[in-house]
Design an enzyme around this catalytic site. Structure first.
Site, PDB file in Angstrom:
ATOM      1  CG  HIS A 277       0.461  -1.505 -10.585  1.00 39.48           C
ATOM      2  ND1 HIS A 277       1.706  -0.943 -10.455  1.00 39.48           N
ATOM      3  CD2 HIS A 277       0.400  -2.009 -11.835  1.00 39.48           C
ATOM      4  CE1 HIS A 277       2.369  -1.100 -11.586  1.00 39.48           C
ATOM      5  NE2 HIS A 277       1.604  -1.746 -12.442  1.00 39.48           N
TER       6      HIS A 277
ATOM      7  CB  ALA B  34       8.037   5.246  -9.862  1.00 41.91           C
TER       8      ALA B  34
ATOM      9  NE  ARG C  81       5.026   5.349  -2.015  1.00 44.84           N
ATOM     10  CZ  ARG C  81       5.025   4.705  -3.181  1.00 44.84           C
ATOM     11  NH1 ARG C  81       5.007   3.384  -3.196  1.00 44.84           N
ATOM     12  NH2 ARG C  81       5.031   5.369  -4.300  1.00 44.84           N
TER      13      ARG C  81
ATOM     14  CE1 TYR D 166       0.576   3.159  -4.293  1.00 37.90           C
ATOM     15  CE2 TYR D 166       1.487   4.949  -2.983  1.00 37.90           C
ATOM     16  CZ  TYR D 166       1.207   4.382  -4.211  1.00 37.90           C
ATOM     17  OH  TYR D 166       1.572   5.039  -5.365  1.00 37.90           O
TER      18      TYR D 166
ATOM     19  CG  ASN E 147       4.073  -2.905  -7.125  1.00 39.70           C
ATOM     20  OD1 ASN E 147       4.289  -2.040  -7.988  1.00 39.70           O
ATOM     21  ND2 ASN E 147       3.296  -2.679  -6.078  1.00 39.70           N
TER      22      ASN E 147
ATOM     23  NE  ARG F 101      -2.411   6.829  -7.646  1.00 39.04           N
ATOM     24  CZ  ARG F 101      -1.233   6.541  -7.076  1.00 39.04           C
ATOM     25  NH1 ARG F 101      -0.782   5.290  -7.086  1.00 39.04           N
ATOM     26  NH2 ARG F 101      -0.534   7.491  -6.495  1.00 39.04           N
TER      27      ARG F 101
ATOM     28  N   PRO G 275      10.795   0.752  -6.268  1.00 40.73           N
ATOM     29  CG  PRO G 275      11.006   2.604  -7.649  1.00 40.73           C
ATOM     30  CD  PRO G 275      10.969   1.109  -7.686  1.00 40.73           C
ATOM     31  CG  ASN G 276       9.577   5.500  -3.322  1.00 40.73           C
ATOM     32  OD1 ASN G 276      10.422   5.989  -2.586  1.00 40.73           O
ATOM     33  ND2 ASN G 276       9.445   5.865  -4.582  1.00 40.73           N
TER      34      ASN G 276
ATOM     35  CD  GLU H 217       2.175  -3.980 -15.012  1.00 39.79           C
ATOM     36  OE1 GLU H 217       2.080  -4.547 -16.133  1.00 39.79           O
ATOM     37  OE2 GLU H 217       2.080  -2.758 -14.873  1.00 39.79           O
TER      38      GLU H 217
HETATM   39  C1  DQA Z   1       2.252   1.360  -7.583  1.00 36.48           C
HETATM   40  C2  DQA Z   1       1.690   2.427  -8.528  1.00 36.48           C
HETATM   41  C3  DQA Z   1       2.803   3.273  -9.121  1.00 36.48           C
HETATM   42  O1  DQA Z   1       2.264   4.253 -10.002  1.00 36.48           O
HETATM   43  C4  DQA Z   1       3.561   3.978  -8.033  1.00 36.48           C
HETATM   44  O2  DQA Z   1       4.658   4.702  -8.580  1.00 36.48           O
HETATM   45  C5  DQA Z   1       4.012   3.067  -6.955  1.00 36.48           C
HETATM   46  C6  DQA Z   1       3.140   1.971  -6.512  1.00 36.48           C
HETATM   47  C7  DQA Z   1       1.127   0.570  -6.870  1.00 36.48           C
HETATM   48  O3  DQA Z   1       1.444  -0.460  -6.300  1.00 36.48           O
HETATM   49  O4  DQA Z   1      -0.034   1.016  -6.854  1.00 36.48           O
HETATM   50  O5  DQA Z   1       5.057   3.267  -6.356  1.00 36.48           O
HETATM   51  O6  DQA Z   1       3.003   0.435  -8.355  1.00 36.48           O
END
Ligand code: DQA
Length: 147
Positions: A100, A77, A18, A23, A74, A107, A10-11, A98
């Protein structure tokens, strides 16, 4: 031809606009193009997807059981909340990476817990969008070694 699913949670569709301080300014389309370019000549094709819905990501992991030899994910959340996504990944036999963009350990405390890390063979955090490429390199190497 082997396929690696690159799944985004998501997002991440808003990548580039964003919270660019966290990011970066690279868009998800840029990341997809970089992944496809990176895999060229490796004998692997990239199937790159994004969803804001947990069940869609789970369905894609199920699809990967027959359609992909590795998963780069990825989970955004859902990393920190989704036992269901962990359970789905536990049904997949191939290597899982995985990724990020940010270093989740630097964080908020709620980001330090990753359910997905309980399944992932490789975890890359804090390398920005290059993390996807490092993950692909690792998955391709692992697949090569398994040949
Ligand atoms: C994320 C880190 C997550 O905590 C966050 O909710 C994201 C992006 C990252 O790519 O750094 O949406 O996965």
């Amino acid at each position: 031809m082997k396929t690696i699913f690159v799944l985004n949670g998501p997002n991440l569709n808003l990548l580039g606009t964003r919270q660019p301080d966290i990011y970066g300014t690279t868009t998800l389309a840029d990341v997809e193009a970089a992944c496809i370019e990176h895999a060229k000549g490796s004998g692997v094709t990239i199937d790159f997807r994004q969803s804001n819905a947990e069940h869609v990501l789970i369905d894609w992991v199920h699809e990967a059981r027959n359609a992909a030899c590795a998963i780069v994910i990825n989970p955004a959340a859902f990393t920190h909340t989704s036992v269901a996504l962990l359970d789905a990944l536990n049904t997949f036999d191939g290597p899982v990476a995985e990724v990020h963009l940010s270093n989740i350990h630097k964080r908020e405390a709620f980001r330090h817990k990753s359910y997905v890390s309980m399944r992932a063979d490789t975890v890359i955090a804090g390398a920005g969008h290059s993390g996807y490429l490092y993950a692909l390199t690792q998955m391709i190497a692992t697949l090569g070694a398994a040949r």
